[in-house]
Design a protein around this motif. Structure first.
Motif, PDB file in Angstrom:
ATOM      1  N   ALA A   1       0.895  -1.099  -0.019  1.00 12.38           N
ATOM      2  CA  ALA A   1       0.163   0.154   0.163  1.00 12.38           C
ATOM      3  C   ALA A   1       0.843   1.087   0.107  1.00 12.38           C
ATOM      4  CB  ALA A   1      -0.829   0.079   1.253  1.00 12.38           C
ATOM      5  N   LYS A   2       0.110   2.448  -0.080  1.00 13.02           N
ATOM      6  CA  LYS A   2       0.906   3.704  -0.032  1.00 13.02           C
ATOM      7  C   LYS A   2       1.489   3.951   0.961  1.00 13.02           C
ATOM      8  CE  LYS A   2      -1.469   6.302  -3.676  1.00 13.02           C
ATOM      9  NZ  LYS A   2      -2.348   7.499  -3.853  1.00 13.02           N
ATOM     10  N   PRO A   3       2.870   4.326   1.143  1.00 17.13           N
ATOM     11  CA  PRO A   3       3.728   4.529   2.425  1.00 17.13           C
ATOM     12  C   PRO A   3       3.261   6.074   2.861  1.00 17.13           C
ATOM     13  CG  PRO A   3       5.123   4.732   0.820  1.00 17.13           C
ATOM     14  CD  PRO A   3       3.918   4.294   0.103  1.00 17.13           C
ATOM     15  N   HIS A   4       3.135   6.323   4.131  1.00 15.21           N
ATOM     16  CA  HIS A   4       2.791   7.692   4.706  1.00 15.21           C
ATOM     17  C   HIS A   4       3.584   8.170   5.814  1.00 15.21           C
ATOM     18  CE1 HIS A   4      -1.061   8.155   2.816  1.00 15.21           C
ATOM     19  NE2 HIS A   4      -1.296   6.681   2.812  1.00 15.21           N
TER      20      HIS A   4
ATOM     21  N   TYR B   1      -7.291   5.155  12.232  1.00 17.42           N
ATOM     22  CA  TYR B   1      -7.215   6.198  11.269  1.00 17.42           C
ATOM     23  C   TYR B   1      -5.928   6.148  10.574  1.00 17.42           C
ATOM     24  CZ  TYR B   1     -12.025   7.151  12.509  1.00 17.42           C
ATOM     25  OH  TYR B   1     -13.346   6.989  13.054  1.00 17.42           O
ATOM     26  N   LEU B   2      -5.920   6.939   9.417  1.00 20.44           N
ATOM     27  CA  LEU B   2      -4.708   6.899   8.591  1.00 20.44           C
ATOM     28  C   LEU B   2      -3.346   7.788   9.388  1.00 20.44           C
ATOM     29  CD1 LEU B   2      -3.519   7.094   5.677  1.00 20.44           C
ATOM     30  CD2 LEU B   2      -4.022   9.367   5.710  1.00 20.44           C
ATOM     31  N   THR B   3      -2.078   6.863   9.234  1.00 21.49           N
ATOM     32  CA  THR B   3      -1.185   7.174  10.159  1.00 21.49           C
ATOM     33  C   THR B   3      -0.550   8.503   9.521  1.00 21.49           C
ATOM     34  OG1 THR B   3      -0.245   4.995  10.627  1.00 21.49           O
ATOM     35  CG2 THR B   3       1.224   6.710  10.698  1.00 21.49           C
ATOM     36  N   ARG B   4      -0.143   9.602  10.215  1.00 20.69           N
ATOM     37  CA  ARG B   4       0.426  10.716  10.114  1.00 20.69           C
ATOM     38  C   ARG B   4       1.891  10.662  10.191  1.00 20.69           C
ATOM     39  NH1 ARG B   4       1.109  13.943   7.268  1.00 20.69           N
ATOM     40  NH2 ARG B   4       0.908  16.037   8.188  1.00 20.69           N
ATOM     41  N   ALA B   5       2.373  10.103  11.239  1.00 21.57           N
ATOM     42  CA  ALA B   5       3.783  10.132  11.646  1.00 21.57           C
ATOM     43  C   ALA B   5       4.425   8.837  12.326  1.00 21.57           C
ATOM     44  CB  ALA B   5       4.154  11.303  12.545  1.00 21.57           C
ATOM     45  N   VAL B   6       5.663   8.641  12.239  1.00 18.86           N
ATOM     46  CA  VAL B   6       6.056   7.409  12.924  1.00 18.86           C
ATOM     47  C   VAL B   6       7.439   7.952  13.575  1.00 18.86           C
ATOM     48  CG1 VAL B   6       6.889   6.311  10.794  1.00 18.86           C
ATOM     49  CG2 VAL B   6       6.647   5.104  13.040  1.00 18.86           C
ATOM     50  N   ALA B   7       7.874   7.413  14.702  1.00 18.36           N
ATOM     51  CA  ALA B   7       9.152   7.906  15.265  1.00 18.36           C
ATOM     52  C   ALA B   7       9.788   6.676  15.896  1.00 18.36           C
ATOM     53  CB  ALA B   7       9.175   9.129  16.230  1.00 18.36           C
ATOM     54  N   CYS B   8      10.972   6.140  15.852  1.00 19.44           N
ATOM     55  CA  CYS B   8      11.736   5.108  16.619  1.00 19.44           C
ATOM     56  C   CYS B   8      12.261   5.557  17.751  1.00 19.44           C
ATOM     57  CB  CYS B   8      12.559   4.218  15.614  1.00 19.44           C
ATOM     58  SG  CYS B   8      11.611   3.383  14.402  1.00 19.44           S
ATOM     59  N   MET B   9      12.083   4.628  19.265  1.00 21.32           N
ATOM     60  CA  MET B   9      12.794   5.175  20.195  1.00 21.32           C
ATOM     61  C   MET B   9      14.192   5.037  19.915  1.00 21.32           C
ATOM     62  SD  MET B   9      10.234   2.554  22.625  1.00 21.32           S
ATOM     63  CE  MET B   9       8.694   2.853  22.986  1.00 21.32           C
TER      64      MET B   9
ATOM     65  N   SER C   1      15.424   3.152  13.413  1.00 23.03           N
ATOM     66  CA  SER C   1      16.252   2.855  14.595  1.00 23.03           C
ATOM     67  C   SER C   1      17.583   2.441  14.279  1.00 23.03           C
ATOM     68  CB  SER C   1      15.539   2.063  15.513  1.00 23.03           C
ATOM     69  OG  SER C   1      15.617   0.832  15.144  1.00 23.03           O
ATOM     70  N   PRO C   2      18.395   2.187  15.266  1.00 20.92           N
ATOM     71  CA  PRO C   2      19.696   1.511  14.684  1.00 20.92           C
ATOM     72  C   PRO C   2      19.565   0.188  14.179  1.00 20.92           C
ATOM     73  CG  PRO C   2      19.813   2.509  17.106  1.00 20.92           C
ATOM     74  CD  PRO C   2      18.253   2.417  16.808  1.00 20.92           C
ATOM     75  N   THR C   3      18.550  -0.634  14.313  1.00 25.42           N
ATOM     76  CA  THR C   3      18.357  -1.821  13.884  1.00 25.42           C
ATOM     77  C   THR C   3      17.060  -2.190  12.802  1.00 25.42           C
ATOM     78  OG1 THR C   3      17.293  -2.979  15.669  1.00 25.42           O
ATOM     79  CG2 THR C   3      19.703  -2.854  15.758  1.00 25.42           C
ATOM     80  N   LYS C   4      16.265  -1.223  12.870  1.00 33.37           N
ATOM     81  CA  LYS C   4      14.990  -1.489  12.211  1.00 33.37           C
ATOM     82  C   LYS C   4      14.544  -0.456  11.263  1.00 33.37           C
ATOM     83  CE  LYS C   4      14.290  -5.385  14.629  1.00 33.37           C
ATOM     84  NZ  LYS C   4      15.750  -5.492  15.223  1.00 33.37           N
ATOM     85  N   ILE C   5      13.725  -0.740  10.274  1.00 24.90           N
ATOM     86  CA  ILE C   5      12.999   0.546   9.259  1.00 24.90           C
ATOM     87  C   ILE C   5      11.465   0.160   9.831  1.00 24.90           C
ATOM     88  CG2 ILE C   5      12.564   1.372   7.257  1.00 24.90           C
ATOM     89  CD1 ILE C   5      15.190  -0.115   6.467  1.00 24.90           C
ATOM     90  N   VAL C   6      10.835   1.192  10.045  1.00 22.06           N
ATOM     91  CA  VAL C   6       9.239   1.023  10.391  1.00 22.06           C
ATOM     92  C   VAL C   6       8.553   1.763   8.914  1.00 22.06           C
ATOM     93  CG1 VAL C   6       7.363   1.627  11.907  1.00 22.06           C
ATOM     94  CG2 VAL C   6       9.775   0.972  12.806  1.00 22.06           C
ATOM     95  N   VAL C   7       7.735   1.036   8.514  1.00 20.34           N
ATOM     96  CA  VAL C   7       6.902   1.676   7.375  1.00 20.34           C
ATOM     97  C   VAL C   7       5.584   1.599   7.708  1.00 20.34           C
ATOM     98  CG1 VAL C   7       6.596   1.952   4.845  1.00 20.34           C
ATOM     99  CG2 VAL C   7       8.982   1.053   5.623  1.00 20.34           C
ATOM    100  N   ALA C   8       4.644   2.892   7.539  1.00 20.44           N
ATOM    101  CA  ALA C   8       3.480   2.993   8.127  1.00 20.44           C
ATOM    102  C   ALA C   8       2.640   3.187   6.692  1.00 20.44           C
ATOM    103  CB  ALA C   8       3.027   4.083   9.154  1.00 20.44           C
ATOM    104  N   MET C   9       1.451   2.308   6.499  1.00 23.68           N
ATOM    105  CA  MET C   9       0.975   2.607   5.023  1.00 23.68           C
ATOM    106  C   MET C   9      -0.568   2.667   5.163  1.00 23.68           C
ATOM    107  SD  MET C   9       3.263  -0.400   3.238  1.00 23.68           S
ATOM    108  CE  MET C   9       3.705  -1.308   4.527  1.00 23.68           C
ATOM    109  N   THR C  10      -1.129   3.046   4.022  1.00 23.63           N
ATOM    110  CA  THR C  10      -2.518   2.992   4.009  1.00 23.63           C
ATOM    111  C   THR C  10      -3.060   1.766   4.306  1.00 23.63           C
ATOM    112  OG1 THR C  10      -2.411   4.530   2.203  1.00 23.63           O
ATOM    113  CG2 THR C  10      -4.405   3.312   2.376  1.00 23.63           C
ATOM    114  N   GLY C  11      -4.336   1.696   5.055  1.00 24.59           N
ATOM    115  CA  GLY C  11      -4.985   0.446   5.456  1.00 24.59           C
ATOM    116  C   GLY C  11      -4.429  -0.112   6.793  1.00 24.59           C
TER     117      GLY C  11
END
Length: 321
Positions: A117-120, A169-177, A125-135
């Motif tokens: 789906a579309k990424p928003h 509802y739709l994700t606007r932002a994501v931030a890793c610890m 983080s030092p070891t991970k990538i977090v991608v939040a998408m539509t749906g």
């Protein structure tokens, strides 16, 4: 204990702010990207409560994001996130792709991962990538697997974890610890969720979501709900800031599940936040929101960037020593 101070950078961008980003080592250096087709570089004078515009970098189109590279003199612009620990540049696009660029081999083609789906929003983080998408789809990728993919010359990368967002509802932002333990997400419906990477029943039982950036309706019937546009974790204390369409910035203690502080409201929507790497400053990008639609929108004359110099314990959690 030195008191906190706050000041506005001048001159500001001529249109809406898309991102603010402090340099990886020099906390006095700040980049601001804007829809006016420019990236602005500011120098913040320590203890002087002012900032100086040192350079402007023109682009051919609106700049949607900016991040520093491996040092204070390297930067990238577009829609992307960055982790210098893995020497990998990560970019996400509305063509439903995640692109991984190996900066140790800049002539090699990027690895192109098809997303469902579309990424928003993207964060690393030092070891991970977090991608939040539509749906309400969230994919988490592991940097070790990405490095192995580059080494082998492969092209297929499966998510380390696939999750459904805790927010409706739709994700606007994501931030890793900063401690690499988990991440926070925010939605257009005035909510923030906090989750941990560890995939155990005990760890997942700790995740939670809460309402924020809301105001009582003038007629007393319910709340006026604002999108939570920006999230940023403090690099030292692990607390985090949220910025909303209500023009408010709040500090939160993720472990204690409580609000530490809410600052006096800014004149327009908060579009972007970033802490300096030493945790001394918080940059706040402010501009009108997009509620009226793209055709009617103008951030000209209403855009500002504020710098808050934090007090010694201002961002420290309640349980911290």
């Amino acid at each position: 204990m030195a008191p906190a101070t706050q000041f506005e950078l001048s001159p500001p961008p001529a249109d809406a702010v898309s991102a603010v980003a402090f340099a990886p080592t020099d906390s006095s250096k700040l980049l601001v990207s804007s829809w006016d087709k420019n990236v602005y570089c500011y120098k913040i004078a320590s203890g002087a409560s002012e900032g100086t515009l040192t350079n402007t970098y023109a682009h051919r189109a609106p700049v949607l994001d900016v991040c520093f590279g491996a040092n204070d003199n390297e930067a990238f612009t577009a829609c992307m996130d960055w982790t210098n620990s893995a020497d990998i540049l990560v970019s996400a696009s509305w063509d439903c792709t995640l692109n991984l660029h190996n900066l140790s081999s800049p002539t090699s083609a990027p690895i192109r991962i098809t997303l469902p789906a579309k990424p928003h929003a993207v964060s690393a983080s030092p070891t991970k990538i977090v991608v939040a998408m539509t749906g309400r789809i969230i994919h988490i990728y592991d940097f070790d697997a990405v490095a192995q993919l580059f080494a082998s010359g492969g092209t297929e990368l499966k998510p380390w974890q696939q999750r459904e967002s805790s927010l409706r509802y739709l994700t606007r932002a994501v931030a890793c610890m900063p401690n690499d333990a988990g991440y926070a997400t925010s939605s257009i419906e005035g909510r923030v969720a906090v989750e941990w990477f560890e995939d155990t029943a005990e760890s997942q039982a700790r995740k939670y979501a809460f309402k924020c950036h809301r105001q009582a309706a003038p007629d007393g019937d319910g709340d006026v709900v604002y999108p939570v546009n920006a999230l940023a974790f403090h690099p030292v204390h692990g607390t985090f800031a949220s910025g909303g369409g209500d023009g408010a910035v709040a500090l939160w203690d993720a472990e204690a599940k409580r609000r530490l502080k809410q600052y006096q409201k800014f004149p327009n929507s908060v579009a972007s936040l970033d802490f300096s790497k030493d945790g001394k400053y918080l940059a706040i990008g402010v501009c009108p929101g997009f509620e009226t639609g793209q055709e009617d929108y103008s951030g000209a004359g209403a855009t500002a960037v504020f710098i808050r110099e934090l007090g010694e314990n201002e961002a420290k959690g309640k349980g911290a020593k």
